[in-house]
Design an enzyme around this catalytic site. Structure first.
Site, mmCIF file in Angstrom:
data_model
loop_
_atom_site.group_PDB
_atom_site.id
_atom_site.type_symbol
_atom_site.label_atom_id
_atom_site.label_comp_id
_atom_site.label_asym_id
_atom_site.label_seq_id
_atom_site.Cartn_x
_atom_site.Cartn_y
_atom_site.Cartn_z
ATOM 1 C CG ASP A 1 -2.095 0.895 1.129
ATOM 2 O OD1 ASP A 1 -1.910 1.727 -0.025
ATOM 3 O OD2 ASP A 1 -3.165 1.037 1.801
HETATM 4 C C1 BGC Z 1 -4.895 3.455 0.111
HETATM 5 C C2 BGC Z 1 -5.109 2.590 -0.969
HETATM 6 C C3 BGC Z 1 -4.989 3.127 -2.277
HETATM 7 C C4 BGC Z 1 -3.572 3.839 -2.466
HETATM 8 C C5 BGC Z 1 -3.269 4.575 -3.634
HETATM 9 C C6 BGC Z 1 -3.600 4.237 0.138
HETATM 10 O O1 BGC Z 1 -3.766 5.354 0.884
HETATM 11 O O2 BGC Z 1 -4.766 2.870 1.487
HETATM 12 O O3 BGC Z 1 -6.395 1.684 -0.953
HETATM 13 O O4 BGC Z 1 -5.124 2.329 -3.301
HETATM 14 O O5 BGC Z 1 -3.559 4.738 -1.405
HETATM 15 O O6 BGC Z 1 -4.271 5.845 -3.853
#
Ligand code: BGC
Length: 769
Positions: A266
Site C-alpha cells: 500500500d
Molecule cells: C490506500 C489504498 C490506495 C492507495 C493509492 C492508499 O492510501 O490505502 O487503498 O489504493 O492509497 O491511492
C-alpha cells in the site's frame, strides 16, 4: 576504436527486448540496478482528487501509481489506479477540453448486499472497460477487509462481516474487471480493519481467527478469481508488517492459496525494504529512489539472495507482459459512460435492503412527496479518499423523484439548497475549501432542523413523506459512535416530527438510509412506516432509490452485516479505537511524529473476540439484534421446499432447494446456506455461512431450484494445536435460510471420518509464543 565500436554494436544487438516468451532471457540481461528499479514504483506525485497520485502524471493524470520503464529491454511503464467503486483519475487535463470522467458505481458494501455474483460480475465488467479505455493497467480494487467493527472508516469499500460472502463477491468482482484484459489488486492484505494509526497498528490475532475470518475471503478471491495483484496492507499482524511477512505473503498467499501474481505495498515508504523483498512483496508503491538503493545494497551485502531478487523480478516481468500497455493497446479515452450509467443504476437497485415495510411501499396513488433531510440534496454516492470516483454527476434524491414525475415541496427544497449555497459562499469568502482533510474529502452537511409548523403544513398537502439520512466516511479516520453510528439529535427530531405529523394526517412516512455501513436503528425503527437502506449507491443513486420506492424494481438486497441494538454489543467494540482520537504528535494519517509507548487500540489492537465476529457471536449466543445478518424484505414472498443434500466422494456435498414466488409481484430471493457442525470437533459458531445463491426474477407462482456445492475443506476449521485444517466427523445440519435468524428448511449431512488439510507453515503469521 573500431573494435570498441564493433563490440558495442554487438552487445546492443544482443540485448533482448521483452516479448512475452523470453522472460528468462530478459531477466538474464538485466543489471542489478535495473532489477531493483523494476521492483520500485515510479514515485510519489501530488495529492489530487482526494488521494495520492503518481509522479508520472504524463501517462494517466490522477492515477495512483506506475511501474518504471526500462526502454533498453523493451519494458514499458505500467499504470495502476484506484479504486473500488470505479476508476479514479483526474477528470480534467490542462489545456484539454475533453473530460475524463468515470462512472461512480455503488460501493462495496452495497454490491455485497445484492448477494448476486452475476450482477457483480456484470457491473465490474463495465468498470474494467473504463480501466482499459482510459489507459490504466491495474485497478486498485476491490477493498475486501472484513467488517470487524461497524466503525471502521473504510467499511463502505469493503463487503461484509462474513468471509464467504466477501470472498465470493470479490471473486466475481475480480473476474468481471479482469475479463477486460486488465488486472486488479485485491486489498488490503490483511487485517486492515481500522483506520486509526493504520500505518503502524499491530493487529494481534489468533492463528485460527486470522485464517478462518481475515484471510478466508482473500483465499476465496485468489482461488476463484486469480487476481493479477494483491496489495499488502499498512498495518502489522502479530508484530510483523504485513508487507514484510514471509508467512503471510509467501507461505500462506502463494503456497497455501496458490497466488501467482505480484504483491505490491500500500502507498507508503517503510524502512525494511530488504525484508519486504525477501518476504515476497514484489513491488514497492508508489516507490522512492531510496528503496531502489536499499535493494541494491541488500543484494551486494547478501541480505537479499540472487534467487529471491530474481523471483520477484520474474513475477514483475510476467505481470508486465500481460498488460494492455505492453501489448500496445490503443485505448480510446472514450468509454461508453451512458451504457455504464445504466449498469450502475441496475446494480444499485438490486443492492438496496428493505428493512421495514408496513404497507407503504411500493408507493401507490402518490403524486406529491414531501422530501426531508439535507442528504436528499447532499446525497452521498460513495465514500471519500481513494475510494472516491471523479464522476460527471450524482443524481440526488430530489432529482430522482422529480425524474419519476413526483411533485416535491419547493420551499423545502429551496431551504436545503440555499443552506448549502450559503455555506459554500461563506467558504469562498473565507477562502476555505470544505475539504475535511487531505484524504477525508468534501465535508458532509449535518442535518438541519425543520420546524414542526412547516412539517404540519406539508403533512396536509403531501401524500407521503420520505426522510433521507446520510453518512459519509473514508480513508484515514474511523467513524464515531455519537452523531455517526448513532443518529444526531436533529435527525431524531426530524424523523419523529415528520412521522408524527404525517400519521396524524393519516399518511405514511419512509426513511431512506444513504449510508456506507451500519448505523443504529433499534431506538427509532418503530417510528417510520418503512425503512429502505439504499447504501451509497453511486452516481445514479436518486434514480435507483426511486426505482425501488415506486416498485419499478422489487428490492432483493440483504444485509451483509448485522445491525446490532447498540455499538457496544459487538465484542470487537471493547478493542476498537472509538474515541474521537488523534494522538498528540500525530496527524490523521497516523504517521508517527514522535516516539511513544504502545497504546491499546492505537499502536496495537487485540482481536480478543477471535472468530466471534458479527453474526457468529450474536447468533451463537442468542443475542437480540436490530436486524440480523442476511436480512432484507421484498414486495413479494417466497417459500422454500424440497431441500436435498447429497454427499460427494470427497467429503463435501451438493445441496439444492426449490424457491417459489408465492406472492403477487415478480422478485428475486437470495438463499443462504448455513452449516451447523457436529459437536466433538473444535468449538464452532451455531451456524456458518458456507454458500449462497440468488434466484432469477421469478414471476408470481414461478419456482427455481438453486444448487450449491460445499467441499470438505470449506467445512474445516483451523486447529492451532495440530497446525492444520480439520473437518470433524459426524452429523451436520445444512440450513437453507432467508437470513441467519430465519431458517426455512434443513437437511442432514453425515461425514463418516474426519478430514484434515495441511498448510505450508502452521506458524505463519501466528502470534509469537
Ligand atoms: C490506500 C489504498 C490506495 C492507495 C493509492 C492508499 O492510501 O490505502 O487503498 O489504493 O492509497 O491511492
Amino acid at each position: 576504436m573500431i573494435l570498441a565500436a564493433a563490440l558495442c554494436t554487438l552487445s546492443a544487438a544482443a540485448q533482448p527486448k521483452l516479448a512475452g516468451n523470453n522472460i528468462d532471457e530478459v531477466l538474464k540481461a538485466m543489471t542489478l540496478e535495473e532489477k531493483a528499479t523494476l521492483l520500485v514504483g515510479g514515485g510519489w506525485g501530488s495529492m489530487t482528487a482526494g488521494s495520492m497520485t503518481a509522479s508520472n502524471e504524463s501517462l494517466v493524470p490522477g492515477a495512483a501509481g506506475t511501474t518504471r520503464a526500462i526502454p533498453r529491454l523493451g519494458i514499458p511503464n505500467t499504470v495502476v489506479a484506484d479504486g473500488p467503486a470505479g476508476l479514479r483519475i483526474n477528470p480534467n487535463r490542462p489545456g484539454a477540453s475533453q473530460t475524463y470522467y468515470c462512472t461512480g458505481f455503488p460501493v462495496g458494501t452495497a454490491i455485497a448486499s445484492s448477494w448476486n455474483v452475476n450482477l457483480v460480475k456484470d457491473m465490474t465488467t463495465a468498470m474494467g472497460n473504463e480501466v482499459l479505455e482510459y489507459g490504466v493497467d491495474v485497478l486498485l480494487a476491490p477493498g475486501m477487509n472484513i467488517h470487524r467493527n461497524p466503525l471502521c472508516g473504510r467499511n463502505f469499500e469493503y463487503f461484509s462481516e462474513d468471509p464467504v460472502l466477501s470472498g465470493n463477491i470479490s471473486a466475481a468482482y475480480v473476474n468481471g474487471v479482469q475479463s477486460n484484459g486488465v488486472g486488479v489488486s485485491i486489498k488490503h492484505y490483511a487485517a486492515n480493519n481500522q483506520e486509526t494509526n493504520r500505518n503502524e497498528n499491530d493487529a494481534r490475532i489468533s492463528a485460527r481467527a486470522l485464517r478462518e475470518i481475515y484471510l478466508k475471503n482473500f483465499e476465496i478471491a485468489v482461488r476463484k478469481g486469480q487476481p493479477w495483484t494483491v496489495m499488502s496492507s499498512y498495518n502489522k499482524i502479530n508484530g510483523e508488517f504485513t508487507q514484510q511477512s514471509y508467512g503471510l505473503l509467501t507461505s500462506i498467499l502463494r503456497n497455501d492459496f496458490g497466488f501467482n501474481g505480484i504483491v505490491m505495498t500500500d502507498w507508503g515508504s517503510k524502512a525494511g525494504t530488504v525484508t519486504a523483498v525477501n518476504a515476497g512483496n514484489d513491488l514497492m508503491e508508489p516507490g522512492a529512489d531510496a528503496e531502489i538503493e536499499r535493494i541494491i545494497a541488500g543484494v551486494k551485502d547478501g541480505s537479499i539472495s540472487q534467487a529471491d531478487l530474481d523471483r520477484n523480478v520474474r513475477n514483475m516481468l510476467k505481470y508486465i507482459v500481460e498488460t494492455p500497455r505492453f501489448k500496445g493497446y490503443k485505448y480510446s479515452d472514450k468509454p461508453d459512460l451512458k451504457a455504464h450509467a445504466k449498469v450502475a443504476r441496475a446494480a444499485a437497485t438490486e443492492s438496496m435492503v428493505l428493512l421495514k415495510n408496513d404497507g407503504v411501499l411500493p408507493l401507490k396513488d402518490v403524486k406529491k412527496v414531501a422530501l426531508y433531510g439535507i442528504s436528499a440534496i447532499d446525497f452521498v454516492a460513495g465514500g471519500t479518499g481513494s475510494g472516491n470516483v471523479n464522476k460527471a454527476y450524482t443524481v440526488n434524491m430530489k432529482e430522482g423523484l422529480e425524474h419519476a414525475g413526483f411533485e416535491l415541496p419547493k420551499e423545502l427544497m429551496d431551504y436545503y439548497e440555499q443552506y448549502i449555497s450559503y455555506d459554500k459562499a461563506q467558504m469562498a469568502l473565507n477562502g476555505t475549501s470544505g475539504q475535511a482533510g487531505i484524504l477525508l474529502g468534501q465535508k458532509k452537511y449535518a442535518e438541519i432542523p425543520v420546524s414542526r409548523t412547516a412539517i404540519d403544513r406539508q403533512a396536509k398537502a403531501y401524500d407521503v413523506a420520505v426522510v433521507v439520512i446520510g453518512r459519509n466516511s473514508g480513508e484515514a479516520a474511523d467513524r464515531r459512535v455519537d452523531n455517526d453510528f448513532n443518529l444526531t439529535d436533529v435527525e431524531r427530531q426530524l424523523i419523529g416530527d415528520v412521522c408524527d405529523a404525517f400519521h396524524l394526517a393519516g399518511k405514511k412516512a419512509v426513511v431512506v438510509l444513504n449510508v456506507g455501513g451500519a448505523v443504529e436503528t433499534a431506538s427509532w425503527k418503530s417510528v417510520p412506516d418503512a425503512i429502505l437502506c439504499a447504501w451509497q449507491p453511486g452516481q445514479e443513486g436518486g434514480d435507483a432509490v426511486t426505482d425501488v420506492l415506486t416498485g419499478k424494481v422489487n428490492p432483493s438486497g440483504k444485509l451483509p452485516m448485522t445491525l446490532p441494538l447498540a455499538f457496544t454489543q459487538h465484542p470487537s467494540s471493547a478493542n476498537f479505537p472509538y474515541a474521537d482520537y488523534v494522538a498528540p504528535g500525530r496527524n490523521t494519517f497516523g504517521f508517527s511524529t514522535r516516539s511513544r509507548g504502545p497504546r491499546k487500540d492505537i499502536d496495537y489492537t487485540d482481536y480478543a473476540e477471535g472468530i466471534w465476529v458479527g453474526y457468529r457471536w450474536f447468533d451463537t449466543k442468542g443475542i437480540e439484534v436490530s436486524y440480523p445478518f442476511g436480512y432484507g424484505l421484498s414486495y413479494t414472498q417466497f417459500t422454500y421446499s424440497k431441500p436435498v443434500v447429497k454427499a460427494d466422494k470427497n467429503g463435501g456435498f451438493t445441496a439444492s432447494v426449490t424457491v417459489t414466488n408465492s406472492g403477487k409481484v415478480a422478485g428475486k430471493e437470495a438463499v443462504q446456506l448455513y452449516v451447523s457442525a457436529p459437536s466433538g470437533g473444535l468449538e464452532k459458531p451455531a451456524k456458518e455461512l458456507k454458500a449462497f445463491a440468488k434466484t432469477k426474477l421469478l414471476a408470481p407462482g414461478e419456482s427455481q431450484t438453486l444448487v450449491m456445492e460445499v467441499s470438505a475443506y470449506e467445512l474445516a476449521s483451523f486447529n492451532e494445536n495440530a497446525g492444520r485444517w480439520e473437518t470433524a466427523a459426524g452429523s451436520y445440519t445444512v440450513n437453507f435460510a432467508s437470513n441467519v435468524a430465519d431458517v426455512r428448511c434443513s437437511a442432514p449431512f453425515v461425514l463418516k471420518a474426519q478430514k484434515t488439510f495441511s498448510v505450508d507453515d502452521p506458524k505463519a503469521c501466528a502470534p509469537k509464543e
